[in-house]
Write a protein that holds these residues in place. Structure first.
Motif, PDB file in Angstrom:
ATOM      1  N   HIS A  81      61.826 -10.177  50.945  1.00 11.35           N
ATOM      2  CA  HIS A  81      62.565 -10.697  49.794  1.00 11.35           C
ATOM      3  C   HIS A  81      62.665 -12.223  49.840  1.00 11.35           C
ATOM      4  CE1 HIS A  81      63.983  -6.702  48.452  1.00 11.35           C
ATOM      5  NE2 HIS A  81      63.968  -6.427  49.740  1.00 11.35           N
ATOM      6  N   ALA A  82      62.596 -12.792  51.037  1.00 11.10           N
ATOM      7  CA  ALA A  82      62.767 -14.239  51.191  1.00 11.10           C
ATOM      8  C   ALA A  82      61.509 -15.018  50.830  1.00 11.10           C
ATOM      9  CB  ALA A  82      63.171 -14.554  52.628  1.00 11.10           C
ATOM     10  N   ALA A  83      60.341 -14.422  51.024  1.00 13.03           N
ATOM     11  CA  ALA A  83      59.086 -15.156  50.831  1.00 13.03           C
ATOM     12  C   ALA A  83      58.955 -15.759  49.437  1.00 13.03           C
ATOM     13  CB  ALA A  83      57.894 -14.254  51.152  1.00 13.03           C
ATOM     14  N   PRO A  84      59.105 -14.983  48.361  1.00 21.19           N
ATOM     15  CA  PRO A  84      58.970 -15.601  47.037  1.00 21.19           C
ATOM     16  C   PRO A  84      60.062 -16.614  46.734  1.00 21.19           C
ATOM     17  CG  PRO A  84      59.681 -13.302  46.844  1.00 21.19           C
ATOM     18  CD  PRO A  84      59.296 -13.524  48.267  1.00 21.19           C
ATOM     19  N   ILE A  85      61.266 -16.400  47.278  1.00 22.13           N
ATOM     20  CA  ILE A  85      62.354 -17.352  47.084  1.00 22.13           C
ATOM     21  C   ILE A  85      61.975 -18.702  47.685  1.00 22.13           C
ATOM     22  CG2 ILE A  85      64.708 -17.917  47.847  1.00 22.13           C
ATOM     23  CD1 ILE A  85      65.383 -14.943  47.474  1.00 22.13           C
ATOM     24  N   ASN A  86      61.514 -18.700  48.924  1.00 23.13           N
ATOM     25  CA  ASN A  86      61.143 -19.949  49.582  1.00 23.13           C
ATOM     26  C   ASN A  86      59.973 -20.640  48.895  1.00 23.13           C
ATOM     27  OD1 ASN A  86      63.115 -20.141  51.556  1.00 23.13           O
ATOM     28  ND2 ASN A  86      61.952 -18.990  53.069  1.00 23.13           N
ATOM     29  N   ARG A  87      59.022 -19.872  48.428  1.00 19.58           N
ATOM     30  CA  ARG A  87      57.848 -20.486  47.809  1.00 19.58           C
ATOM     31  C   ARG A  87      58.192 -21.084  46.443  1.00 19.58           C
ATOM     32  NH1 ARG A  87      53.381 -20.165  50.546  1.00 19.58           N
ATOM     33  NH2 ARG A  87      51.956 -20.440  48.797  1.00 19.58           N
ATOM     34  N   ARG A  88      59.057 -20.443  45.691  1.00 22.11           N
ATOM     35  CA  ARG A  88      59.487 -21.036  44.422  1.00 22.11           C
ATOM     36  C   ARG A  88      60.263 -22.327  44.663  1.00 22.11           C
ATOM     37  NH1 ARG A  88      61.495 -15.147  42.972  1.00 22.11           N
ATOM     38  NH2 ARG A  88      59.545 -14.274  42.154  1.00 22.11           N
ATOM     39  N   LEU A  89      61.172 -22.293  45.627  1.00 23.37           N
ATOM     40  CA  LEU A  89      61.952 -23.483  45.940  1.00 23.37           C
ATOM     41  C   LEU A  89      61.044 -24.617  46.402  1.00 23.37           C
ATOM     42  CD1 LEU A  89      64.943 -21.835  47.841  1.00 23.37           C
ATOM     43  CD2 LEU A  89      65.084 -23.006  45.635  1.00 23.37           C
ATOM     44  N   LEU A 304      70.299 -20.070  44.494  1.00 24.57           N
ATOM     45  CA  LEU A 304      69.690 -18.811  44.937  1.00 24.57           C
ATOM     46  C   LEU A 304      69.319 -17.899  43.772  1.00 24.57           C
ATOM     47  CD1 LEU A 304      68.839 -17.086  47.339  1.00 24.57           C
ATOM     48  CD2 LEU A 304      71.193 -16.221  47.478  1.00 24.57           C
ATOM     49  N   ALA A 305      70.189 -17.761  42.790  1.00 26.33           N
ATOM     50  CA  ALA A 305      69.888 -16.863  41.671  1.00 26.33           C
ATOM     51  C   ALA A 305      68.641 -17.323  40.925  1.00 26.33           C
ATOM     52  CB  ALA A 305      71.086 -16.781  40.727  1.00 26.33           C
ATOM     53  N   ALA A 306      68.539 -18.629  40.706  1.00 21.62           N
ATOM     54  CA  ALA A 306      67.347 -19.155  40.026  1.00 21.62           C
ATOM     55  C   ALA A 306      66.103 -18.908  40.857  1.00 21.62           C
ATOM     56  CB  ALA A 306      67.516 -20.643  39.747  1.00 21.62           C
ATOM     57  N   ALA A 307      66.211 -19.104  42.191  1.00 20.02           N
ATOM     58  CA  ALA A 307      65.060 -18.917  43.076  1.00 20.02           C
ATOM     59  C   ALA A 307      64.630 -17.464  43.140  1.00 20.02           C
ATOM     60  CB  ALA A 307      65.382 -19.433  44.472  1.00 20.02           C
ATOM     61  N   ALA A 308      65.561 -16.555  42.938  1.00 19.43           N
ATOM     62  CA  ALA A 308      65.212 -15.131  42.907  1.00 19.43           C
ATOM     63  C   ALA A 308      64.561 -14.743  41.592  1.00 19.43           C
ATOM     64  CB  ALA A 308      66.473 -14.287  43.139  1.00 19.43           C
ATOM     65  N   ASP A 309      64.622 -15.640  40.615  1.00 17.52           N
ATOM     66  CA  ASP A 309      64.088 -15.366  39.284  1.00 17.52           C
ATOM     67  C   ASP A 309      62.676 -15.916  39.121  1.00 17.52           C
ATOM     68  OD1 ASP A 309      63.575 -15.045  36.592  1.00 17.52           O
ATOM     69  OD2 ASP A 309      65.307 -16.162  35.889  1.00 17.52           O
ATOM     70  N   SER A 310      62.543 -17.262  39.100  1.00 17.63           N
ATOM     71  CA  SER A 310      61.231 -17.842  38.802  1.00 17.63           C
ATOM     72  C   SER A 310      61.228 -19.331  39.128  1.00 17.63           C
ATOM     73  CB  SER A 310      60.902 -17.675  37.308  1.00 17.63           C
ATOM     74  OG  SER A 310      61.821 -18.430  36.520  1.00 17.63           O
ATOM     75  N   GLU A 311      60.022 -19.888  39.223  1.00 16.68           N
ATOM     76  CA  GLU A 311      59.895 -21.338  39.409  1.00 16.68           C
ATOM     77  C   GLU A 311      60.510 -22.086  38.230  1.00 16.68           C
ATOM     78  OE1 GLU A 311      56.184 -23.202  40.417  1.00 16.68           O
ATOM     79  OE2 GLU A 311      55.633 -21.548  41.754  1.00 16.68           O
ATOM     80  N   GLU A 312      60.305 -21.547  37.029  1.00 14.12           N
ATOM     81  CA  GLU A 312      60.848 -22.214  35.843  1.00 14.12           C
ATOM     82  C   GLU A 312      62.366 -22.291  35.913  1.00 14.12           C
ATOM     83  OE1 GLU A 312      56.856 -20.862  35.208  1.00 14.12           O
ATOM     84  OE2 GLU A 312      58.643 -19.729  35.822  1.00 14.12           O
ATOM     85  N   ALA A 313      62.999 -21.225  36.381  1.00 13.93           N
ATOM     86  CA  ALA A 313      64.460 -21.218  36.494  1.00 13.93           C
ATOM     87  C   ALA A 313      64.924 -22.241  37.528  1.00 13.93           C
ATOM     88  CB  ALA A 313      64.958 -19.822  36.857  1.00 13.93           C
ATOM     89  N   VAL A 314      64.208 -22.320  38.658  1.00 15.76           N
ATOM     90  CA  VAL A 314      64.553 -23.314  39.680  1.00 15.76           C
ATOM     91  C   VAL A 314      64.405 -24.718  39.113  1.00 15.76           C
ATOM     92  CG1 VAL A 314      63.945 -24.267  41.940  1.00 15.76           C
ATOM     93  CG2 VAL A 314      63.902 -21.789  41.583  1.00 15.76           C
ATOM     94  N   ASP A 315      63.315 -24.965  38.413  1.00 17.67           N
ATOM     95  CA  ASP A 315      63.071 -26.295  37.864  1.00 17.67           C
ATOM     96  C   ASP A 315      64.179 -26.697  36.900  1.00 17.67           C
ATOM     97  OD1 ASP A 315      61.127 -28.596  37.617  1.00 17.67           O
ATOM     98  OD2 ASP A 315      61.289 -27.999  35.514  1.00 17.67           O
ATOM     99  N   GLN A 316      64.638 -25.754  36.094  1.00 16.18           N
ATOM    100  CA  GLN A 316      65.719 -26.044  35.155  1.00 16.18           C
ATOM    101  C   GLN A 316      66.989 -26.461  35.892  1.00 16.18           C
ATOM    102  OE1 GLN A 316      66.102 -25.778  31.494  1.00 16.18           O
ATOM    103  NE2 GLN A 316      63.933 -26.228  31.810  1.00 16.18           N
TER     104      GLN A 316
END
Length: 350
Positions: A81-89, A304-316
């Motif tokens: 579960h952590a891998a996509p979170i870290n890569r988006r961040l 964290l919630a944005a990172a669990a969603d998408s790169e676009e959410a993190v960027d916002q």
């Protein structure tokens, strides 16, 4: 046939997954305590004498120029579960010039199968990137070579040791022998080839402790104060022992508020690099933290919630923090982070 018991690596991966789920789904803030940042206000400058378009976020961190004074705090790793979170961040941090810390790399030292959840340098080739382990692991078998491996695995610019004594007490599988740890930290600082920083995990660092750590060779302090995530509250939700579950409630308001810890550590260590984290949500929080004495402002669970969603959410989210920081600077008439550090337009409310 006897049921096979999970090994240490499997238990660590399971714990990391539980931590992500709890932090996303459950109320885990401290109760009855705040960061203290709400007690401060900037004195509005109606005539800023600054062109908003010229406000600059670039600054210096550990002798290098960085594009922002902002950090994605060490959060997670070691589970699928952590891998996509870290890569988006990581991808967004690189694009926007934020530094980034990784969650505890102990999981990868124990289990090479999860090492990929920490490998993000391909997405973040230029930003400051920090590996991370729990300091207490130095007392339970993690030596210099394992620490070097933790740095090499992440291709990190430094290693962050997190101090989480109160979490370990409430964690069902916690390591609670913190005896003699300062001596081991000093040895690590002396022998490791990259800077070693120390952070709390949400209870703050007192000035006497910060001075001890710096005298031991620690390069920077992340106060990670109280007012945000309380890991006693997190571990309460994992506890199997009813006594410890109830005991955790008595510590819901434990810790040094972030604003207090930043000010006290800066006063004790006028020239030492300091990170403010713990309950920061906005660019105004970052601006206040820097005006109180921090060099860098760190954001954790608020991303964290944005990172669990998408790169676009993190960027916002990161774009909004940067915008708020710039607007706060404009609102008091400062153009650079250096000027923000020395402003006298932050006042404490009576």
């Amino acid at each position: 046939m006897r049921e096979r018991q999970p090994d240490s690596a499997s238990l660590t991966e399971q714990r990391k997954t539980e931590h992500i789920r709890i932090c996303l789904e459950q109320p885990v803030n401290g109760v009855g305590i705040t960061t203290g940042l709400e007690q401060y206000r900037f004195v509005h400058q109606a005539l800023p004498e600054v062109d908003f378009r010229e406000i600059e976020l670039k600054t210096e961190w550990l002798g290098k120029e960085v594009r922002t004074p902002l950090l994605i705090s060490s959060m997670t790793g070691g589970s699928s579960h952590a891998a996509p979170i870290n890569r988006r961040l990581a991808a967004v941090a690189e694009a926007r010039g934020w530094a980034m810390g990784i969650g505890s790399v102990r999981a990868a030292v124990e289990n090479p199968k999860v090492a990929g959840t920490f490998r993000i340098r391909d997405l973040a080739p230029t930003i400051p990137l920090y590996s991370n382990i729990g300091a207490v692991q130095l007392n339970v078998g993690m030596g210099i070579e394992q620490c070097r491996r933790a740095v090499e695995l992440v291709e990190a610019d430094g290693l962050i040791l997190h101090l989480n004594a109160m979490q370990e007490v409430f964690q069902p599988e916690g390591d609670v022998n913190f005896s003699g740890l300062l001596r081991r930290i000093e040895q690590l600082c002396r022998e490791l080839d990259v800077p070693v920083g120390v952070k709390e995990v949400g209870w703050g660092i007192a000035p006497d402790t910060a001075k001890q750590l710096v005298e031991a060779g620690v390069a920077f302090i992340d106060v990670a104060g109280a007012g945000g995530t309380s890991w006693s509250q997190v571990e309460k939700l994992r506890a199997r022992d009813a006594v410890m579950q109830r005991a955790a409630e008595a510590f819901a308001d434990w810790g040094i508020p972030t604003a207090v810890s930043v000010q006290q550590v800066r006063k004790a260590l006028p020239n030492q690099p300091v990170i403010a984290s713990g309950g920061l949500h906005t660019g105004v929080d970052a601006a206040k933290s820097i005006a109180l004495g921090a060099d860098v402002a760190g954001f954790g669970r608020s991303l964290l919630a944005a990172a669990a969603d998408s790169e676009e959410a993190v960027d916002q989210v990161l774009a909004q923090v940067e915008a708020e920081l710039r607007i706060a600077m404009f609102g008091i008439g400062v153009r650079t982070i250096q000027e923000l550090r020395h402003t006298e337009r932050l006042v404490r409310l009576l």
